[in-house]
Design a protein around this motif. Structure first.
Motif, PDB file in Angstrom:
ATOM      1  N   ASP A 235      43.986  53.000  28.795  1.00 40.90           N
ATOM      2  CA  ASP A 235      43.350  53.675  30.023  1.00 40.90           C
ATOM      3  C   ASP A 235      43.939  55.018  30.150  1.00 40.90           C
ATOM      4  O   ASP A 235      43.283  56.124  30.514  1.00 40.90           O
ATOM      5  CB  ASP A 235      43.701  53.028  31.375  1.00 40.90           C
ATOM      6  CG  ASP A 235      42.972  51.637  30.991  1.00 40.90           C
ATOM      7  OD1 ASP A 235      41.940  51.422  30.367  1.00 40.90           O
ATOM      8  OD2 ASP A 235      43.273  50.712  31.830  1.00 40.90           O
TER       9      ASP A 235
ATOM     10  N   VAL B 101      30.101  44.323  33.772  1.00 37.07           N
ATOM     11  CA  VAL B 101      30.474  45.346  33.111  1.00 37.07           C
ATOM     12  C   VAL B 101      29.359  46.252  32.171  1.00 37.07           C
ATOM     13  O   VAL B 101      28.734  47.253  32.453  1.00 37.07           O
ATOM     14  CB  VAL B 101      31.585  45.377  32.655  1.00 37.07           C
ATOM     15  CG1 VAL B 101      32.160  46.746  32.240  1.00 37.07           C
ATOM     16  CG2 VAL B 101      32.749  45.143  33.877  1.00 37.07           C
ATOM     17  N   VAL B 102      29.148  45.406  31.185  1.00 34.53           N
ATOM     18  CA  VAL B 102      28.271  45.836  30.013  1.00 34.53           C
ATOM     19  C   VAL B 102      26.753  46.295  30.706  1.00 34.53           C
ATOM     20  O   VAL B 102      26.265  47.189  30.344  1.00 34.53           O
ATOM     21  CB  VAL B 102      28.069  44.803  29.062  1.00 34.53           C
ATOM     22  CG1 VAL B 102      27.247  45.332  28.044  1.00 34.53           C
ATOM     23  CG2 VAL B 102      29.516  44.989  28.248  1.00 34.53           C
TER      24      VAL B 102
ATOM     25  N   ARG C  41      26.953  49.416  32.856  1.00 30.75           N
ATOM     26  CA  ARG C  41      27.144  50.659  31.766  1.00 30.75           C
ATOM     27  C   ARG C  41      25.893  50.600  31.038  1.00 30.75           C
ATOM     28  O   ARG C  41      25.415  52.052  30.906  1.00 30.75           O
ATOM     29  CB  ARG C  41      28.515  50.368  31.179  1.00 30.75           C
ATOM     30  CG  ARG C  41      28.893  51.783  30.559  1.00 30.75           C
ATOM     31  CD  ARG C  41      29.206  52.791  31.476  1.00 30.75           C
ATOM     32  NE  ARG C  41      29.615  54.063  30.744  1.00 30.75           N
ATOM     33  CZ  ARG C  41      29.830  55.087  31.441  1.00 30.75           C
ATOM     34  NH1 ARG C  41      29.628  55.388  32.576  1.00 30.75           N
ATOM     35  NH2 ARG C  41      29.993  56.183  30.701  1.00 30.75           N
TER      36      ARG C  41
ATOM     37  N   THR D 290      39.402  47.325  26.794  1.00 35.10           N
ATOM     38  CA  THR D 290      40.247  46.910  27.967  1.00 35.10           C
ATOM     39  C   THR D 290      39.941  45.699  28.611  1.00 35.10           C
ATOM     40  O   THR D 290      40.868  44.825  28.881  1.00 35.10           O
ATOM     41  CB  THR D 290      39.946  48.000  28.997  1.00 35.10           C
ATOM     42  OG1 THR D 290      40.226  49.348  28.518  1.00 35.10           O
ATOM     43  CG2 THR D 290      40.745  47.871  30.225  1.00 35.10           C
ATOM     44  N   LEU D 291      38.907  45.210  28.600  1.00 36.23           N
ATOM     45  CA  LEU D 291      38.427  43.735  29.081  1.00 36.23           C
ATOM     46  C   LEU D 291      38.988  42.679  28.087  1.00 36.23           C
ATOM     47  O   LEU D 291      39.470  41.832  28.506  1.00 36.23           O
ATOM     48  CB  LEU D 291      37.096  43.734  29.316  1.00 36.23           C
ATOM     49  CG  LEU D 291      36.463  44.460  30.291  1.00 36.23           C
ATOM     50  CD1 LEU D 291      34.732  44.196  30.472  1.00 36.23           C
ATOM     51  CD2 LEU D 291      36.960  43.779  31.771  1.00 36.23           C
TER      52      LEU D 291
ATOM     53  N   ASP E 172      29.847  54.063  23.632  1.00 34.86           N
ATOM     54  CA  ASP E 172      30.280  54.244  25.278  1.00 34.86           C
ATOM     55  C   ASP E 172      30.704  52.977  25.930  1.00 34.86           C
ATOM     56  O   ASP E 172      31.456  53.022  26.603  1.00 34.86           O
ATOM     57  CB  ASP E 172      28.899  54.431  25.902  1.00 34.86           C
ATOM     58  CG  ASP E 172      29.074  54.967  27.525  1.00 34.86           C
ATOM     59  OD1 ASP E 172      29.332  56.144  27.531  1.00 34.86           O
ATOM     60  OD2 ASP E 172      29.077  54.126  28.447  1.00 34.86           O
ATOM     61  N   LEU E 173      30.261  51.795  25.189  1.00 33.52           N
ATOM     62  CA  LEU E 173      30.894  50.535  25.603  1.00 33.52           C
ATOM     63  C   LEU E 173      32.426  50.062  24.853  1.00 33.52           C
ATOM     64  O   LEU E 173      33.072  49.445  25.621  1.00 33.52           O
ATOM     65  CB  LEU E 173      29.773  49.362  25.274  1.00 33.52           C
ATOM     66  CG  LEU E 173      28.420  49.384  25.986  1.00 33.52           C
ATOM     67  CD1 LEU E 173      27.703  48.548  25.547  1.00 33.52           C
ATOM     68  CD2 LEU E 173      28.690  49.275  27.668  1.00 33.52           C
TER      69      LEU E 173
ATOM     70  N   TYR F 143      32.494  40.327  31.069  1.00 34.82           N
ATOM     71  CA  TYR F 143      31.790  41.151  30.326  1.00 34.82           C
ATOM     72  C   TYR F 143      30.411  41.459  30.515  1.00 34.82           C
ATOM     73  O   TYR F 143      29.598  42.502  30.421  1.00 34.82           O
ATOM     74  CB  TYR F 143      31.981  40.473  28.820  1.00 34.82           C
ATOM     75  CG  TYR F 143      33.378  40.436  28.355  1.00 34.82           C
ATOM     76  CD1 TYR F 143      34.082  41.233  27.674  1.00 34.82           C
ATOM     77  CD2 TYR F 143      34.113  39.382  28.586  1.00 34.82           C
ATOM     78  CE1 TYR F 143      35.265  41.372  27.245  1.00 34.82           C
ATOM     79  CE2 TYR F 143      35.278  38.902  28.421  1.00 34.82           C
ATOM     80  CZ  TYR F 143      35.899  40.094  27.666  1.00 34.82           C
ATOM     81  OH  TYR F 143      37.150  39.930  27.190  1.00 34.82           O
TER      82      TYR F 143
ATOM     83  N   LEU G  59      35.458  50.330  27.374  1.00 34.52           N
ATOM     84  CA  LEU G  59      35.342  49.304  28.244  1.00 34.52           C
ATOM     85  C   LEU G  59      35.550  47.701  27.792  1.00 34.52           C
ATOM     86  O   LEU G  59      36.458  47.052  28.233  1.00 34.52           O
ATOM     87  CB  LEU G  59      33.944  49.217  28.980  1.00 34.52           C
ATOM     88  CG  LEU G  59      33.478  50.398  29.717  1.00 34.52           C
ATOM     89  CD1 LEU G  59      32.050  50.416  30.401  1.00 34.52           C
ATOM     90  CD2 LEU G  59      34.673  50.861  30.899  1.00 34.52           C
TER      91      LEU G  59
ATOM     92  N   ARG H  95      46.929  47.826  27.315  1.00 35.94           N
ATOM     93  CA  ARG H  95      45.677  48.160  28.004  1.00 35.94           C
ATOM     94  C   ARG H  95      45.990  49.626  28.738  1.00 35.94           C
ATOM     95  O   ARG H  95      45.084  50.399  28.869  1.00 35.94           O
ATOM     96  CB  ARG H  95      45.582  47.122  28.705  1.00 35.94           C
ATOM     97  CG  ARG H  95      44.262  47.681  29.705  1.00 35.94           C
ATOM     98  CD  ARG H  95      44.250  46.751  31.169  1.00 35.94           C
ATOM     99  NE  ARG H  95      45.425  47.251  31.635  1.00 35.94           N
ATOM    100  CZ  ARG H  95      45.860  46.848  33.020  1.00 35.94           C
ATOM    101  NH1 ARG H  95      44.726  46.397  33.950  1.00 35.94           N
ATOM    102  NH2 ARG H  95      46.574  47.576  33.698  1.00 35.94           N
TER     103      ARG H  95
END
Length: 284
Positions: free
Chosen positions: A282, A170-171, A174, A212-213, A205-206, A167, A209, A278
């Motif tokens: 996507d 990725v965070v 982004r 999915t994570l 925006d997050l 996390y 993501l 998931r």
């Protein structure tokens, strides 16, 4: 006008496969959601109505499946269905706690690193690189091995620590793009404050993501806990746990195959359902 008509006629019409593909994805997603809902219902209601998973009756040693016991009994005369319900609840609750902890820790530190930069970013990146260098399962094994007696808290901490770095990375990546966007710069010039930036720019925006994570994290948590029980590093008997139930069934697989079908089936359905949800996110 003629040019527009020519371009419209030149545009290829969607084929039958392209039209039906989103519909098939939607059906698959609904099927995965239904299967996951059934598992959650089994985990919530089953332990309340099926009784004690550690209750033994040696006179019922390795009884085959029947109307009274749909999954039979194990080598101690314990109900496999009852133990499976408790094991499913334990796995799901632990997975939710691990994912929630890793998500909050990783997302918070990721946003902090992207927002503050400098030495804060350098320190957090250094810590994350240490966890990246270590295999995730090794981190869980080390924490679980340090706790005596198969502590549930130690397993929870180990799995959460192994996942938070995903996390964070990725965070951080982004959030850096979002915070450097013209919209965020305009919000700063207008004096709208950090809360506005987080609520109106970062969270929308997050969110995809992180969703999915989190789906992947649920699968990883359940499988990690089962792996620890399978190698006898996790929880200890007589606690009902999916990996431990699989291990306990090995000596009797030729005479009582029903002992292993339940936990393996739950792991399979849970994994496929979460991954199917998931994929549906996507695709959307």
């Amino acid at each position: 006008m003629s040019t527009a008509l020519h371009e419209l006629s030149a545009t290829p019409a969607p084929t039958g496969a392209a039209v039906h593909r989103p519909r098939r994805r939607s059906r698959a997603r609904r099927a995965c959601a239904a299967a996951l809902a059934l598992l959650v219902g089994f985990a919530l209601v089953g332990p309340l109505v099926l009784g004690d998973p550690a209750a033994q009756d040696l006179s019922r040693f390795l009884e085959p499946p029947s109307w009274g016991e749909p999954l039979g009994t194990d080598d101690y005369g314990r109900s496999v269905l009852t133990r499976l319900a408790h094991a499913t609840r334990l796995s799901l609750v632990l997975a939710v706690l691990c994912v929630a902890t890793a998500l909050v820790l990783g997302a918070t530190t990721g946003v902090l690193a992207a927002w503050r930069g400098g030495w804060v970013d350098a320190v957090l990146r250094g810590v994350s690189e240490i966890f990246v260098a270590l295999p995730a399962l090794l981190v869980v094994l080390l924490v679980a091995a340090l706790a005596s007696g198969g502590s549930l808290v130690a397993i929870y901490v180990g799995i959460a620590l192994a996942q938070w770095v995903e996390y964070f990375r990725v965070v951080r990546a982004r959030a850096g793009l979002v915070l450097g966007s013209p919209a965020v710069e305009a919000a700063g010039l207008l004096g709208l404050g950090r809360l506005h930036v987080v609520r109106r720019h970062l969270l929308p925006d997050l969110r995809p993501l992180l969703t999915t994570l989190a789906s992947l994290g649920m699968v990883t948590s359940v499988l990690a806990m089962s792996t620890l029980g399978f190698v006898k590093v996790g929880l200890e008997p007589p606690r009902a746990e999916l990996g431990l139930m699989i291990t306990e069934s090995f000596p009797f697989y030729d005479v009582a195959p029903w002992m292993v079908l339940g936990p393996v089936g739950v792991l399979f359905v849970l994994t496929v359902s979460l991954l199917g949800l998931r994929d549906g996110e996507d695709a959307a």
